[in-house]
Design an enzyme around this catalytic site. Structure first.
Site, mmCIF file in Angstrom:
data_model
loop_
_atom_site.group_PDB
_atom_site.id
_atom_site.type_symbol
_atom_site.label_atom_id
_atom_site.label_comp_id
_atom_site.label_asym_id
_atom_site.label_seq_id
_atom_site.Cartn_x
_atom_site.Cartn_y
_atom_site.Cartn_z
ATOM 1 C CG PHE A 23 12.304 -2.944 -7.725
ATOM 2 C CD1 PHE A 23 13.306 -3.178 -8.665
ATOM 3 C CD2 PHE A 23 11.929 -3.985 -6.889
ATOM 4 C CE1 PHE A 23 13.911 -4.430 -8.768
ATOM 5 C CE2 PHE A 23 12.529 -5.238 -6.982
ATOM 6 C CZ PHE A 23 13.524 -5.460 -7.928
ATOM 7 C CG PHE A 77 7.659 -0.818 -6.504
ATOM 8 C CD1 PHE A 77 7.533 -1.120 -7.846
ATOM 9 C CD2 PHE A 77 8.097 -1.825 -5.654
ATOM 10 C CE1 PHE A 77 7.847 -2.382 -8.346
ATOM 11 C CE2 PHE A 77 8.411 -3.091 -6.137
ATOM 12 C CZ PHE A 77 8.286 -3.371 -7.483
ATOM 13 C CB ALA A 124 -0.885 -0.019 1.239
ATOM 14 C CD GLU A 125 3.728 0.243 -3.168
ATOM 15 O OE1 GLU A 125 2.511 0.087 -3.367
ATOM 16 O OE2 GLU A 125 4.548 -0.696 -3.183
ATOM 17 C CG HIS A 152 10.736 -4.804 -11.557
ATOM 18 N ND1 HIS A 152 9.423 -4.878 -11.941
ATOM 19 C CD2 HIS A 152 10.788 -5.377 -10.328
ATOM 20 C CE1 HIS A 152 8.727 -5.490 -10.980
ATOM 21 N NE2 HIS A 152 9.527 -5.786 -9.999
HETATM 22 C C1 LIG Z 1 3.618 -1.678 -6.260
HETATM 23 C C2 LIG Z 1 4.461 -2.811 -5.828
HETATM 24 N N1 LIG Z 1 4.865 -2.905 -4.546
HETATM 25 C C3 LIG Z 1 5.633 -3.933 -4.150
HETATM 26 C C4 LIG Z 1 6.025 -4.890 -5.027
HETATM 27 C C5 LIG Z 1 6.943 -6.017 -4.603
HETATM 28 N N2 LIG Z 1 6.209 -7.280 -4.578
HETATM 29 C C6 LIG Z 1 6.242 -8.141 -5.618
HETATM 30 S S1 LIG Z 1 5.278 -9.484 -5.370
HETATM 31 C C7 LIG Z 1 4.820 -8.922 -3.843
HETATM 32 C C8 LIG Z 1 3.905 -9.727 -2.988
HETATM 33 C C9 LIG Z 1 2.600 -9.961 -3.614
HETATM 34 O O1 LIG Z 1 1.769 -10.611 -2.706
HETATM 35 P P1 LIG Z 1 0.391 -11.204 -3.175
HETATM 36 O O2 LIG Z 1 -0.381 -10.178 -3.900
HETATM 37 O O3 LIG Z 1 -0.237 -11.808 -1.985
HETATM 38 O O4 LIG Z 1 0.794 -12.322 -4.224
HETATM 39 P P2 LIG Z 1 1.761 -13.585 -3.943
HETATM 40 O O5 LIG Z 1 3.134 -13.155 -4.299
HETATM 41 O O6 LIG Z 1 1.609 -13.959 -2.529
HETATM 42 O O7 LIG Z 1 1.291 -14.663 -4.840
HETATM 43 C C10 LIG Z 1 5.422 -7.697 -3.558
HETATM 44 C C11 LIG Z 1 5.263 -6.955 -2.303
HETATM 45 C C12 LIG Z 1 5.609 -4.746 -6.371
HETATM 46 N N3 LIG Z 1 5.990 -5.629 -7.321
HETATM 47 N N4 LIG Z 1 4.833 -3.725 -6.733
#
Ligand SMILES: Cc1ncc(C[n+]2csc(CCOP(=O)(O)OP(=O)(O)O)c2C)c(N)n1
Ligand SMILES: [Mg+2]
Lengths: 327, 322
Positions: free
Chosen positions: B81, B84, B57-58, B127
């Site tokens: 990154f 984000f 939740a940026e 990224h």
């Molecule tokens: C805007 C943003 N914030 C943070 C990230 C880093 N990030 C990549 S995957 C992830 C977790 C995602 O969790 P979820 O939606 O539960 O999916 P899961 O990976 O558990 O399958 C994060 C924090 C990102 N890619 N984009």
């Protein structure tokens, strides 16, 4: 909504394919034969299969990032060889080899992927808006993780979809994890589906390790959306067997996930659960299952061959510049 | 002096500043478990009240930093990154930049925004993009980027102590770069707004930062004997040390600006214009820029020749000296 035997066999076949594709991606990442990173889907393939298998060609699908959407896309009839070629930087890739892990199959209404978790929530409102105006029964399957529901835009999308009764299915694949963070810590209630209550949106919570249960819930939501009944929230409770992405430590908070946690998870292996069901219901024999696995392996061999034999994409900068704007 | 890696240097800066000042804390996603090693182990010393993980939740996450800074704390907000940060762009650029000035210059906003940036991982645009140029476009925000472990530690310490919002990304391509850093406990800082001559030369000045500084130094070494290349690291983009650059141009009369950002509207464009305005008479040749072409950064095998690289830098140096 009871599933027919044909539907169950199709789901089972797709489970085997999804599982084998994920294993292939995992293996290739370890072999250095993928560009970028890979977020393995082991333990979490049933939600995508259940959500995507019965979509029509003209339904919109936003695949979950886990497994890089392959689980979902192959069930929608997309030929994964173009995605593997993309993920290996090849000219034949679905984005001409310039996108690393992004995919795009506009003819299948899988438009995009972005590296920003929660990106899906903005466009799905527009797809739902267009679908409603077009009034041809098109639905939007919007798949993403528990973590993605932290984004404000998730709540905006739910608000507008419910206000306007858009045919959008909020399909939450809750594996209890978001990198190292647990859903337990990051979400105030046990069920992410509780979010739907605030908008008056109907919701279904389903065992995400049971592909048949997921498919039944999905069909119910699809039917509601197709017939003008508006959005549904589905929460599929699933698991993440591996680390977040290959090479990242497997932590919960800042400590190693425990052996007990892994052991308990593995008892809920979705392929085994599905296999027990199809054998128990005498839908398939062991011989037929072996054949399904063999078919999947043959499919994957062809996909890998296509990607490996395609030339590396290295177009000159001028050629790339010509693609920045449409004509 | 001892040698440590670039990323460890950032961690040391956090450690020392957090020990020194209880109002300093870090907020981000998965910083406790250290998705990038600059926060590794910090939670063990400082606890989850000061090494704070938020949901994905940026806007809310940055809101923690913004609001806490208004309340007198000194937060470091880690976006993981750089791209984000754009998820909460109105807050971290527009509202942040205007806060102090537009409200009558009465209340400072001491916070730090950091994130990994840059090409090299073939992951493509979202990224791989740089963010320094975009933030530098918004007045009211200081923007800097270190290039060596020494600078990383000293500049992060300065950024944390600064009474303004400071955007200080770090380039993933030099994460493991080793370099000399003073002994632990030697409380040095590297001030923001001061450029550094990383290699002296007399024929041409190359202005380059982070990974591109490494590329520029490689090229300068390669050309030694043939051309004498002065390499300047801007270190800070806002404020930018124009004096050091103009002094160098008095000697070399030629300038190549390398910037891992798009050609259009970036830091390199700003520098070129300023040199034309303030140092036109010093120039024997037009300023030449090595930047990203104006396309979303492609991943895959294209990154290595689309992004600035030693070959492109060498070609630019030769062209400007021809
Ligand atoms: C805007 C943003 N914030 C943070 C990230 C880093 N990030 C990549 S995957 C992830 C977790 C995602 O969790 P979820 O939606 O539960 O999916 P899961 O990976 O558990 O399958 C994060 C924090 C990102 N890619 N984009
Ligand atoms: Mg998750």
């Amino acid at each position: 909504m009871a599933l027919t035997s044909d539907q169950m066999v199709l789901l089972y076949r797709n489970m085997v394919r999804a599982d084998q594709f994920n294993k292939m991606m995992y293996r290739r990442m370890m072999q250095g034969k993928l560009i970028g990173f890979y977020h393995p889907a082991e333990g979490a393939i049933a939600p995508g299969v259940g959500a995507s298998t019965f979509l029509n060609q003209d339904d919109n699908l936003s695949p979950h990032h886990r497994g890089h959407g392959i689980t979902h896309m192959l069930c929608k009839g997309i030929d994964i060889k173009y995605y593997l070629a993309e993920h290996t930087g090849k000219e034949t890739g679905c984005c001409k080899g310039r996108s690393a892990f992004h995919f795009s199959f506009p003819e299948h209404k899988v438009y995009m992927m972005s590296g920003f978790i929660g990106y899906n929530f903005a466009p799905v409102v527009g797809w739902g808006f267009a679908a409603k105006r077009r009034a041809q029964g098109q639905v939007v399957m919007n798949c993403s993780g528990d973590g993605s529901y932290g984004q404000g835009r998730a709540h905006e999308a739910m608000l507008m979809s419910q206000n306007w009764q858009l045919p959008v299915i909020f399909f939450c694949e809750n594996n209890g994890m978001s990198i190292f963070s647990t859903a337990q810590e990051m979400h105030p209630q046990e069920n992410i589906a509780s979010l739907a209550d605030g908008f008056g949106m109907p919701s279904i919570i389903v065992d995400g390790q049971d592909v048949f249960a997921v498919a039944e819930a999905s069909l119910q939501a699809i039917e509601r959306a197709r017939t003008g009944g508006g959005p549904t929230f589905i929460e599929a409770k699933t698991l993440r067997f591996n680390e977040h992405d290959i090479g990242t430590p497997d932590l919960s908070g800042w400590e190693e996930r425990s052996a007990e946690e892994h052991e308990a998870m593995r008892k809920r292996e979705p392929i085994r659960i599905a296999t027990e069901r199809v054998l128990g219901d005498s839908l398939l024999t062991q011989n037929e299952i072996d054949q399904i696995i063999e078919d999947a392996l043959a499919e994957i061999e062809a996909v890998e061959q296509f990607a490996d034999e395609s030339p590396i994409a290295r177009p000159p900068v001028e050629e790339l510049m010509a693609g920045v704007f449409a004509d | 002096m001892r040698e440590i890696t670039f990323i460890d240097a950032i961690r040391e800066a956090y450690e020392e500043e957090m020990r020194r000042d209880n109002s300093v804390f870090i907020v981000g996603q998965d910083v406790r478990g250290a998705i990038f090693p600059h926060t590794k182990g910090l939670v063990e010393e400082f606890g989850p009240e000061r090494i704070v993980d938020t949901p994905i939740a940026e806007s809310g996450m940055y809101g923690v930093a913004f609001g806490a800074a208004q309340e007198g704390m000194r937060p470091v907000c880690d976006f993981m990154f750089g791209g984000f940060s754009y998820v909460t762009f109105s807050e971290c650029s527009v509202t942040t930049g205007q806060y102090h000035f537009l409200h009558g210059s009465q209340h400072p906003l001491p916070l730090v925004i950091t994130a990994g940036v840059g090409t090299g991982q073939r992951l493509a645009n979202d990224h791989a993009m740089s963010i320094h140029g975009t933030f530098a476009h918004h007045p009211g925000i200081k923007v800097a980027m270190p290039s060596t472990p020494y600078d990383a530690k000293g500049m992060f310490k300065s950024a944390i102590r600064d009474n303004n919002p400071v955007v200080i990304p770090w380039h993933m391509g030099i994460m493991m770069l080793k370099g000399e850093v003073p002994e632990l406990g030697d409380d040095y800082v590297v001030p923001l707004g001061v450029a550094d001559i990383k290699r002296e030369g007399s024929d041409v000045t190359v202005l380059a930062n982070s990974l591109q500084l490494q590329h520029a130094l490689t090229v300068a070494e390669k050309l030694a004997g043939e051309l004498s290349v002065e390499v300047i690291d801007p270190r800070s983009f806002v404020p930018f040390d124009m004096d050091t650059l103009l002094t160098s141009l008095e000697k070399t009369n030629r300038l190549v600006v390398v910037d891992e950002d798009w050609e259009s509207g970036g830091f390199a464009a700003t520098v070129s214009a300023r040199v034309m305005e303030q140092g036109f008479d010093l120039l024997d040749a037009p300023v030449t820029r090595v930047t990203l072409p104006n396309m979303p950064v492609p991943g895959g095998y294209m990154e290595e020749y689309v992004a600035p690289n030693p070959e492109r830098i060498e070609a630019a140096i030769r062209a400007v000296c021809a």
